[in-house]
Write an enzyme that holds these catalytic residues in place. Structure first.
Site, mmCIF file in Angstrom:
data_model
loop_
_atom_site.group_PDB
_atom_site.id
_atom_site.type_symbol
_atom_site.label_atom_id
_atom_site.label_comp_id
_atom_site.label_asym_id
_atom_site.label_seq_id
_atom_site.Cartn_x
_atom_site.Cartn_y
_atom_site.Cartn_z
ATOM 1 N N ASN A 23 0.903 -1.193 -0.041
ATOM 2 C CA ASN A 23 -0.145 -0.015 -0.027
ATOM 3 C C ASN A 23 0.805 1.146 0.004
ATOM 4 O OD1 ASN A 23 -2.348 -1.465 0.120
ATOM 5 N ND2 ASN A 23 -2.619 -1.478 2.147
ATOM 6 N N CYS A 117 -9.889 -4.845 -6.028
ATOM 7 C CA CYS A 117 -10.516 -5.815 -5.616
ATOM 8 C C CYS A 117 -12.123 -5.534 -5.167
ATOM 9 C CB CYS A 117 -10.048 -6.451 -3.950
ATOM 10 S SG CYS A 117 -8.652 -7.108 -4.013
#
Length: 411
Positions: A23, A117
Site C-alpha cells: 500500500n 478487489c
C-alpha cells in the site's frame, strides 16, 4: 489450475522477514512520473499489483527494471504524456492516482476508471472533487475519465471523510503546481507518511500541519534511492496466523508503532506479545478469547486485517462482533467460512461470530486479496483437506506467501 490444496498443520515456530508495503509501493511508483532522474527502490515487493503499476508506467515511457529480488530501478527521464484508457487500469485500484499525477504535470489527464478487489461500492467522487477544487474541468464519459486544468491557484481541499487514495491524488497533483495546496481531513495512514518522506527527500515541500497536509509545489524532484516501508498488513497476517495455529513467531523489519491497534487486540485474544526495535514476537498456547473488532481509519484496527481476524473469531471461545466502517460489504469470506462450519449472523456493517471448536476442510473461493489470506489461514487450521479456488489473487499483495508460511511450520 488456479487453486491451492491445503492440509492441517501443527504449531508454528520461527521468523518471518516482512516485505515492503504494497500500500506504499503503489503510491511511490505513481510518484516516480514526477521525478527528473532515475530512482532505485529497495524492499519493493514483487507482487502482481506492483507489476501492473509498472505496466502503466511503461505506457508513459517510464523504464522499469528489476535488479534483484526486491530492488526495482525506475527511469522516468523520458516520460511523456499518454492517455491511459487501457484495460490495465481496470486491474488495479491505484491506477486512479495517475489522474492527479498527469493533471499536475501536464495539465491534462485521461484514464479508464480503476479496478482492484471487489469490496463493495468504492466511488471516485473524492478524487474528482479534489481535481475540481484545483480548478480542473473533469468529465466522466462512461468508464473514461477526462480532466484538464488551465489556470492554477492556491487550493484548499476539504474531504468529507478520510480517504487514502484521494489524499494521495491531491498530493501528487499539488506537488507539481507552483502554488500552495492545503488538504483538510487528510488520511493519517503511515503509507501516506512514507510518500511524504519520499517527496521531501526528492526536494518537495510537503508537510503535515496539525490534521492537514500542506504542499508548496513546483520544485524539480529527484532522488537516487529509496527503501519502501515494511508492510504492516503482511506482518499482521502472520501474527494472526500464529495466534490461530498457536506457537511462537517473530516478524522482523517491522515498525511496531504502526500496529498498535492490532497488537492490543492480539493481547486481548490471549497472546503474549513482545516488542523490539524492529521486531514483534508473538506466543500463543491456548484457544483464542473472543474480541470485538471495529475496522476504521488509521490508527484504529485496519480493514485489510478484518478478514483474517474473522478466522480467529470463528475459533474463539465465545462470541465476537466484527464491524467494518471502511468497507461495510467486505465480508464475502464469511459465506466461504460457513462451508467450513463457521457460525455467524450478519449485522449492520459486519457480523457476529460464535466460535466453534474446529473448522472442517472444504472447497472455498477466494474473491479478493485479503479474503484469500483469511481462507489460507482457515485451511491450515481446519480438520481435513481444503481447496482454495482462485488462489492467484493472493499474489496481488503477498510476495512469497507460501514460502514464508512453510518456513514456520513445525511439520
Amino acid at each position: 489450475m488456479d487453486h491451492k490444496e491445503l492440509k492441517p498443520v501443527g504449531r508454528v515456530s520461527g521468523v518471518v522477514e516482512i516485505s515492503g508495503a504494497k500500500n506504499s509501493a503503489l503510491l511511490l511508483l505513481a510518484a516516480t512520473v514526477l521525478l527528473k532522474k532515475p530512482v532505485l527502490f529497495y524492499r519493493m515487493p514483487d507482487i502482481s499489483d506492483v507489476r501492473n503499476m509498472c505496466d502503466l508506467l511503461a505506457l508513459l515511457n517510464v523504464k522499469v527494471r528489476w535488479l534483484a529480488r526486491d530492488s526495482l530501478y525506475v527511469d522516468p527521464t523520458h516520460v511523456r504524456y499518454q492517455e491511459l484508457c487501457t484495460e490495465s487500469c481496470g486491474e488495479i485500484r491505484t491506477s486512479v492516482l495517475f489522474l492527479g499525477v498527469l493533471l499536475g504535470k501536464y495539465r491534462q489527464a485521461c484514464l479508464k476508471t480503476p479496478g482492484g478487489c471487489h469490496l463493495g461500492p468504492r466511488p471516485i467522487d473524492f478524487h474528482v472533487g479534489a481535481m475540481r477544487d484545483f480548478g480542473a474541468q473533469v468529465v466522466l464519459e462512461g468508464t473514461i475519465l477526462r480532466a484538464c486544468l488551465e489556470a492554477v491557484q492556491d487550493t484548499d481541499i476539504i474531504f468529507k471523510r478520510s480517504s487514502v487514495t484521494a489524499t494521495v491524488n491531491a498530493m501528487l497533483c499539488g506537488v507539481s503546481l507552483p502554488t500552495t495546496t492545503r488538504i483538510h481531513q487528510a488520511a493519517k495512514e503511515p503509507e501516506i507518511d512514507d510518500l511524504i518522506q519520499f517527496l521531501q527527500l526528492a526536494g518537495g515541500d510537503v508537510q503535515r500541519e496539525a490534521g492537514d497536509i500542506v504542499i508548496r509545489g513546483g520544485q524539480d524532484l529527484q532522488l537516487e534511492q529509496y527503501k519502501v516501508m515494511p508492510d504492516r498488513i503482511e506482518a499482521g497476517t502472520f501474527l494472526i496466523a500464529a495466534t490461530i495455529l498457536q506457537g511462537s513467531v517473530t516478524v522482523t523489519e517491522v515498525v511496531p508503532q504502526h500496529m498498535t491497534a492490532l497488537l492490543s487486540a492480539l493481547r486481548q485474544a490471549g497472546a503474549s506479545v513482545e516488542i523490539g526495535d524492529k521486531t514483534i514476537t508473538l506466543m500463543m498456547n491456548r484457544r483464542p478469547l473472543p474480541v470485538d473488532i471495529e475496522a476504521k481509519e488509521y490508527p484504529e484496527f485496519p480493514t485489510d486485517l478484518q478478514p483474517q481476524w474473522c478466522v480467529l473469531a470463528c475459533l474463539a471461545n465465545g462470541s465476537s462482533r466484527i464491524t467494518d466502517h471502511i468497507f461495510s460489504e467486505r465480508f464475502d469470506h464469511m459465506d466461504e467460512l460457513a462451508k467450513k462450519g463457521a457460525k455467524f449472523t450478519y449485522k449492520a456493517n459486519g457480523v457476529e461470530i460464535n466460535g466453534v471448536d474446529f473448522l472442517e476442510g472444504s472447497e472455498v473461493y477466494a474473491k479478493n486479496l485479503r479474503s484469500a489470506a483469511a481462507l489460507v489461514l482457515s485451511g491450515l487450521v481446519a480438520r481435513g483437506k481444503s481447496k482454495i479456488i482462485k488462489i492467484s489473487v493472493l499474489n496481488r499483495g503477498y510476495p512469497g506467501f507460501f514460502l514464508k508460511i512453510n518456513n514456520i511450520l513445525s511439520n
